[in-house]
Design an enzyme around this catalytic site. Sequence first.
Site: not given
Ligand code: OAD
Length: 261
Positions: A115, A132, A140, A143, A161, A164, A201-202, A227
Amino acid sequence: MNDDTERALDEAARLLVESRHVLALVGAGLSAESGVPTFRGPGGLWTKLGEPSMNGYQEFLGDPARWWREQQDQQADPDRTEFREAIERAEPNPGHYALADLERMGILKMTITQNVDDLHARAGQELLAEIHGNRTRLRCITCESRWPRDHFHGQDYPIHCPECRGLVKSDTVMFGEPIPRGVLDLCFSQTEMCDCMIVCGTSATVYPAASFPQTVRERGGAFIEANPNPTPLSPLANVVLRGQNGQMLPALVERVKALRR
Ligand code: OAD
């Protein structure tokens, strides 16, 4: 809470207390209860708008001055403005405070977060690897020096920067951009030491972050998935906490406290 959830919380608390080097791996779901939409799944930003350009970083490199000008013209894209405003308004929720509690208690040694919303720090966490980036900072690309977002206010674009002369951009990692070496090395070295990871939550679909819990398992450690929905990692998890982070993580902290009394 039903009996299965109670048992899972007890088991997760026991794992946390008995482990030597606990890490958290966090995704957008932790901030969902702060009003920040997730990316994927129901209500997700990209479910609604489609995935952004996969070569955002190449576009930045091709015309960095234009990227800086577009940052000033944030009304240009009303859908993304809605997302930006949601992040600006967001406050940490009980899930963030629970991780801060675990850190203060000495249980959580580091949080690897995908996040960029700065809500961990605002909840009081200090031991962070923001893989991320962090949207409140600039970086930068050469560096890896970092500054607050408005540090170069009033300077000509593109910003270079002062150390550098490398190009300066938002610290948020764009599509196509390599993850900054410093934070990536930190994530790998922490994961090597980790014997228990709590995965909050990923969707576990973006690498290398999604590989860290698998590495912990391969090295004989355990991971807990927190999750409300299944993910590709679920079958590998030692314990699954099926519920919202804002409810499950505080309940977990209470059990950890009880075990340590
Ligand atoms: P996602 O949007 O892919 O996944 C969100 C997850 O949160 C899902 O598995 C949901 O089931 C879960 N979720 C929803 N509500 C929730 C709650 N109240 N409590 C717990 N979990 C819950 O998000 P990320 O896995 O963070 O990168 O996505 C990874 C990366 O994808 C992000 O950092 C972003 C994107 O590319 C960049 O922007 C560089």
